[in-house]
Enzyme design. Structure first.
Site, PDB file in Angstrom:
ATOM      1  CG  HIS A  37       3.764   2.827   0.127  1.00 55.65           C
ATOM      2  ND1 HIS A  37       4.410   2.727  -1.128  1.00 55.65           N
ATOM      3  CD2 HIS A  37       4.622   3.441   1.050  1.00 55.65           C
ATOM      4  CE1 HIS A  37       5.597   3.181  -0.627  1.00 55.65           C
ATOM      5  NE2 HIS A  37       5.556   3.567   0.672  1.00 55.65           N
ATOM      6  CG  ASP A  45       3.448   2.444  -4.257  1.00 57.68           C
ATOM      7  OD1 ASP A  45       2.371   2.729  -3.754  1.00 57.68           O
ATOM      8  OD2 ASP A  45       4.519   2.196  -3.740  1.00 57.68           O
ATOM      9  CB  SER A  63       7.536   6.402   0.731  1.00 62.34           C
ATOM     10  OG  SER A  63       8.030   4.913   0.752  1.00 62.34           O
TER      11      SER A  63
END
Length: 375
Positions: A110, A142, A223
């Site tokens: 992402h 992911d 992230s």
């Protein structure tokens, strides 16, 4: 009710909190003194021998050794479904290419999303900005891998997440709110977290959930950054937080390094990830009443609710109300644990299942097929 689980997408604007200015006076070192004229530092002259100082020095050494391997990533793309322009910011970690030469960067899918190679900017610790030469990604975990080239790209050490225990100290590294090179500390709070309702934004199911939970401060922008153990090894990739405010509340989730290794290995070798499947629908509401009806001593394993035709499960003669107690010699905790175990098994491999049927345990062997074969 608002879903508290979210991927660590960067909040576009840093709101409040940081004040920079020149209106503050500066006091010289050791200008403060206790009553009687004794300097506050005098009582700390022998502190160098304390475990706290030794631990602090260890943390500083780990941070110094690992920081050159952590990158800040910025990407932009136009969503293929909505047509909306999007910018993403996060982190990544440089690791040795398992194929034998060069390096790659591991991050979250992402963070780079649908961005073209030319729309992904990788900021190296020394100030350089480079672009990836190739990109692989996997929606179901992911994760994304970027092949990069350039001199003096320092790979981080890779660790074994299975060796990590609850209570072990860890540090999280990344770019929270765009502040690259940030380091926070905490412990492993739990292992094997599954069934997280993650808001990924693209509607994709996150099949491989086996998160490490940590209380190290993790915020939007972390992230793709690494979770590091006390030997300076990457044991996870920071991916999500549980939060009502949108920021750190002491509950962060990292994909364990051993799971990452399997996914990255397949992406680099095959260009995609193959996942095995059984061909059943499992009961997510398996409770004590159902367990008692099936003559099970307690709720454990995974109950089969539907067996789909022409699947590995159908060919192995699995039936409605079968409870799968173990898979490949591993005790099954719940339906999500079984999904993880099956999906990580080599396609075509024969797996041994221990099943409770009509109150008796039986053994069934099933030949697993590729998930894409499922209609």
């Amino acid at each position: 009710m608002r879903n508290p689980f979210m991927p660590l997408l960067l909040v576009p604007t840093l709101v409040g909190g940081i004040v920079i200015g020149n209106q503050f006076d500066v006091w010289p070192v050791d200008s403060f003194a206790w009553a009687g004229g004794q300097s506050a530092g005098d009582d700390l002259d022998d502190v160098d021998a304390s475990p706290l100082v030794a631990g602090s020095r260890t943390l500083a050494k780990i941070a110094a050794l690992t920081t050159p391997s952590v990158v800040h990533i910025e990407s932009e793309h136009t969503d293929s479904q909505t047509g909306i322009f999007a910018e993403e910011k996060g982190a990544g970690v440089i690791v040795s290419d398992p194929r034998g030469s060069g390096v790659v960067i591991v991050t979250n899918r992402h963070v780079v999303g649908e961005a073209a190679l030319g729309d992904i900017a990788i900021h190296i610790h020394d100030g350089r900005v480079i672009r990836p030469k190739q990109k692989w990604s996997d929606r179901a975990s992911d994760l994304a891998v970027l092949r990069v080239e350039g001199p003096d790209l320092q790979p981080a050490r890779w660790g074994d997440s299975d060796e990590t225990e609850i209570g072990h100290m860890v540090i999280a590294m990344g770019s929270p709110f765009g502040l690259s090179g940030s380091v926070t500390m905490g412990i492993i709070s739990a292992k094997g977290r599954r069934s997280l309702n993650l808001q990924k934004g693209d509607g994709a199911d996150l099949i491989n959930q086996d998160f490490l939970q940590t209380d190290a401060a993790i915020n939007p922008g972390n992230s793709g950054g690494p979770l590091i153990d006390m030997r300076g090894r990457v044991i996870g990739i920071n991916t999500a937080i549980a939060s009502k405010s949108g920021g750190n509340e002491g509950i962060g989730f990292s994909i364990p390094s051993n799971l990452i290794g399997r996914i990255v290995g397949q992406l680099l070798q095959k260009g995609k990830v193959q996942r095995a499947y059984l061909g059943v629908q499992l009961d997510p509401a398996f409770d004590e009443a159902t367990a008692k009806r099936l003559k099970l001593d307690r709720v454990r394993g995974a109950r089969v609710a539907i067996v789909y035709a022409d699947t590995p499960a159908a060919r192995a003669n699995l039936k409605l109300d079968d409870v799968i107690l173990s898979f490949g010699g591993v005790d099954v905790q719940d339906e999500n644990h079984l999904i993880l175990l099956v999906s990580l098994t080599e396609v075509g491999k024969k797996a041994r299942l221990v099943v409770l049927r009509d109150g008796k345990e039986i053994t069934i062997t099933v030949a697993l097929a590729n998930r894409v074969e499922k209609s």
